[in-house]
Design a protein around this motif. Structure first.
Motif, mmCIF file in Angstrom:
data_model
loop_
_atom_site.group_PDB
_atom_site.id
_atom_site.type_symbol
_atom_site.label_atom_id
_atom_site.label_comp_id
_atom_site.label_asym_id
_atom_site.label_seq_id
_atom_site.Cartn_x
_atom_site.Cartn_y
_atom_site.Cartn_z
ATOM 1 N N LEU A 180 -19.381 49.331 111.399
ATOM 2 C CA LEU A 180 -18.086 50.015 111.445
ATOM 3 C C LEU A 180 -18.142 51.169 110.450
ATOM 4 C CD1 LEU A 180 -15.178 49.983 112.611
ATOM 5 C CD2 LEU A 180 -14.527 48.658 110.568
ATOM 6 N N PRO A 181 -18.096 52.433 110.935
ATOM 7 C CA PRO A 181 -18.212 53.576 110.036
ATOM 8 C C PRO A 181 -16.868 54.304 109.850
ATOM 9 C CG PRO A 181 -19.145 54.068 112.212
ATOM 10 C CD PRO A 181 -18.339 52.809 112.321
ATOM 11 N N TYR A 182 -16.717 54.894 108.673
ATOM 12 C CA TYR A 182 -15.548 55.733 108.390
ATOM 13 C C TYR A 182 -16.060 57.083 107.888
ATOM 14 C CZ TYR A 182 -10.927 57.208 106.827
ATOM 15 O OH TYR A 182 -9.748 57.895 106.678
ATOM 16 N N MET A 183 -15.471 58.168 108.418
ATOM 17 C CA MET A 183 -15.967 59.505 108.082
ATOM 18 C C MET A 183 -14.862 60.416 107.553
ATOM 19 S SD MET A 183 -17.573 62.460 110.608
ATOM 20 C CE MET A 183 -19.253 61.835 110.658
ATOM 21 N N TRP A 184 -15.205 61.180 106.541
ATOM 22 C CA TRP A 184 -14.428 62.335 106.108
ATOM 23 C C TRP A 184 -15.318 63.555 106.305
ATOM 24 C CZ3 TRP A 184 -15.683 66.152 102.657
ATOM 25 C CH2 TRP A 184 -14.681 67.068 102.319
ATOM 26 N N GLN B 165 -11.560 73.340 108.955
ATOM 27 C CA GLN B 165 -10.746 72.176 109.286
ATOM 28 C C GLN B 165 -11.315 70.944 108.610
ATOM 29 O OE1 GLN B 165 -10.399 71.596 113.511
ATOM 30 N NE2 GLN B 165 -9.130 73.406 113.838
ATOM 31 N N ARG B 166 -10.432 70.010 108.293
ATOM 32 C CA ARG B 166 -10.820 68.716 107.749
ATOM 33 C C ARG B 166 -10.339 67.601 108.660
ATOM 34 N NH1 ARG B 166 -9.560 68.939 101.210
ATOM 35 N NH2 ARG B 166 -10.893 70.755 100.735
ATOM 36 N N ALA B 167 -11.061 66.497 108.628
ATOM 37 C CA ALA B 167 -10.656 65.320 109.396
ATOM 38 C C ALA B 167 -11.191 64.076 108.700
ATOM 39 C CB ALA B 167 -11.185 65.386 110.830
ATOM 40 N N SER B 168 -10.448 62.982 108.816
ATOM 41 C CA SER B 168 -10.913 61.700 108.281
ATOM 42 C C SER B 168 -10.359 60.581 109.145
ATOM 43 C CB SER B 168 -10.481 61.514 106.821
ATOM 44 O OG SER B 168 -9.074 61.567 106.704
ATOM 45 N N ASN B 169 -11.233 59.690 109.548
ATOM 46 C CA ASN B 169 -10.835 58.574 110.407
ATOM 47 C C ASN B 169 -12.058 57.700 110.646
ATOM 48 O OD1 ASN B 169 -9.332 56.941 112.243
ATOM 49 N ND2 ASN B 169 -8.138 58.749 112.858
ATOM 50 N N TYR C 38 -23.358 61.093 101.440
ATOM 51 C CA TYR C 38 -22.693 62.383 101.247
ATOM 52 C C TYR C 38 -23.662 63.484 101.636
ATOM 53 C CZ TYR C 38 -20.604 66.534 99.259
ATOM 54 O OH TYR C 38 -20.081 67.795 99.111
ATOM 55 N N PHE C 39 -23.158 64.422 102.434
ATOM 56 C CA PHE C 39 -23.996 65.504 102.947
ATOM 57 C C PHE C 39 -23.215 66.816 102.873
ATOM 58 C CE2 PHE C 39 -25.010 68.295 106.497
ATOM 59 C CZ PHE C 39 -26.400 68.378 106.450
ATOM 60 N N ASN C 40 -23.863 67.847 102.356
ATOM 61 C CA ASN C 40 -23.247 69.169 102.275
ATOM 62 C C ASN C 40 -24.310 70.191 102.659
ATOM 63 O OD1 ASN C 40 -21.964 71.565 101.662
ATOM 64 N ND2 ASN C 40 -21.191 70.893 99.667
ATOM 65 N N GLY C 41 -24.160 70.810 103.844
ATOM 66 C CA GLY C 41 -25.198 71.722 104.312
ATOM 67 C C GLY C 41 -24.641 72.850 105.138
ATOM 68 N N ASN C 42 -25.551 73.675 105.640
ATOM 69 C CA ASN C 42 -25.126 74.816 106.445
ATOM 70 C C ASN C 42 -26.235 75.254 107.384
ATOM 71 O OD1 ASN C 42 -26.675 77.357 105.255
ATOM 72 N ND2 ASN C 42 -26.048 76.100 103.510
ATOM 73 N N VAL C 43 -25.814 75.956 108.426
ATOM 74 C CA VAL C 43 -26.720 76.691 109.301
ATOM 75 C C VAL C 43 -26.483 78.157 109.003
ATOM 76 C CG1 VAL C 43 -27.398 77.204 111.675
ATOM 77 C CG2 VAL C 43 -26.590 74.920 111.072
ATOM 78 N N GLY C 44 -27.544 78.906 108.716
ATOM 79 C CA GLY C 44 -27.424 80.297 108.275
ATOM 80 C C GLY C 44 -26.572 81.168 109.179
ATOM 81 N N ILE D 281 -19.846 66.121 104.775
ATOM 82 C CA ILE D 281 -19.587 64.814 105.363
ATOM 83 C C ILE D 281 -19.671 63.753 104.277
ATOM 84 C CG2 ILE D 281 -20.477 63.026 106.913
ATOM 85 C CD1 ILE D 281 -21.585 65.237 108.669
ATOM 86 N N ALA D 282 -18.672 62.870 104.238
ATOM 87 C CA ALA D 282 -18.735 61.646 103.448
ATOM 88 C C ALA D 282 -18.596 60.500 104.438
ATOM 89 C CB ALA D 282 -17.638 61.612 102.401
#
Length: 303
Positions: free
Chosen positions: A95-99, A117-121, A44-50, A69-70
């Motif tokens: 085999l990876p799955y991303m949200w 926007q959100r995406a998961s696949n 799990y990752f939660n970040g930003n670029v200033g 990202i999860a």
């Protein structure tokens, strides 16, 4: 086990490496027995670029970028029957799955508008056709591999959130493991070079990246281990393409550092099973996501 772990870098400030997540216990060891190794990792990752920096994303530029990202990675490795000599060989498939959830400020001049926007696949698959391990001694091991990421994930050049990068990535990698049994210590280091093909949908060419992760763990007789992980990603040149040229190459780098806890046991006293959990926040970053919320949990079974 030579594992692959994606998530941040160049176009969109999101590429393959997430500093501090590539190194694993025993990463330089290719076992001589013909066995299977199953590994499941959750990142799990939660970040930003200033907001004072422009970021290339969706064929445009955003004033700053926020991303969550999860990522779930299921890896299966097979070690081959090569005898008990100094060299042993294996192959692996992931085999990876991303949200993912991405928020950007797009527009021109004073007419910027914030959108998300959100995406998961399924994410891009990864495989290592050959992993070659060499045993210097019972306590010193090294492994060489070529990890390949294929552009199998869904990608839309007009979308902020994608579950693929739309490029092939080739990663020659070397890993080293050192055991010090008398003190219950284990040291692991993994270094790689990442070479990207051009994203033909946007014309963006990511520059090569150098990644280096290291981990030291003290293991106790009850199976518990505690240690420290440090990782860095260094871009070895400038990105190219219309958007990259407008941003002066968007060259980036970062450093992450944090603790790890491990636990080793056996199922029915026979099958080795291990778990780990780490927190590796970013302590320095330029043109890459900075995150205080980077967590990774893994489970590995040998059978």
């Amino acid at each position: 086990m030579v594992a692959a772990a994606p998530a941040e870098a160049t176009e969109g400030a999101l590429g393959r490496p997430m500093s501090g997540t590539a190194v694993q216990s025993g990463i330089g060891v290719v076992l001589p027995e013909p066995i299977w190794i199953a590994n499941v990792s959750q990142i799990y990752f939660n970040g930003n670029v200033g907001g004072d920096r422009q970021v290339p994303v969706a064929g445009k530029t955003s004033l700053g970028l926020d991303g969550q990202i999860a990522l779930t990675l299921a890896t299966l490795m097979k070690t081959w029957e090569t005898g008990t000599g100094a060299w042993n060989f294996a192959s692996s498939f992931t085999l990876p799955y991303m949200w993912t959830n991405v928020k950007a400020s797009l527009g021109a001049g004073s007419h910027n508008a914030t959108t998300s926007q959100r995406a998961s696949n399924l994410f891009d698959i990864s495989f290592a056709p050959i992993i070659a391990g060499y045993h210097f001694s019972q306590n010193d091991h090294v492994a060489f591999s070529l990890n390949i990421w294929a552009p199998t994930g869904r990608y839309d050049a007009n979308s902020l959130a994608n579950t693929g990068l739309n490029n092939w990535t080739f990663i020659p990698q070397v890993a080293y493991t050192k055991y010090v049994p008398s003190y219950g210590l284990e040291f692991n280091v993994v270094a790689g070079l990442q070479f990207y093909t051009r994203n033909n949908a946007t014309g963006y060419q990511n520059a090569p990246l150098f990644t280096l992760d290291a981990m030291g763990v003290k293991k106790f007789s009850n199976g518990v281990g505690v240690g420290l992980v440090v990782g860095t990603t260094q871009q070895l040149g400038s990105d190219s393409g219309v958007t990259a040229d407008r941003l002066g190459g968007f060259r980036g780098q970062d450093v992450a550092l944090g603790p790890i806890v491990t636990y080793d046991t056996k199922i029915d006293g026979k099958l080795p099973l291990s778990f780990s959990a780490r927190w590796v926040p970013t302590i320095a970053s330029t043109n890459r996501f900075k995150s205080t919320q980077t967590f990774m949990a893994t489970g590995t079974l040998i059978f």
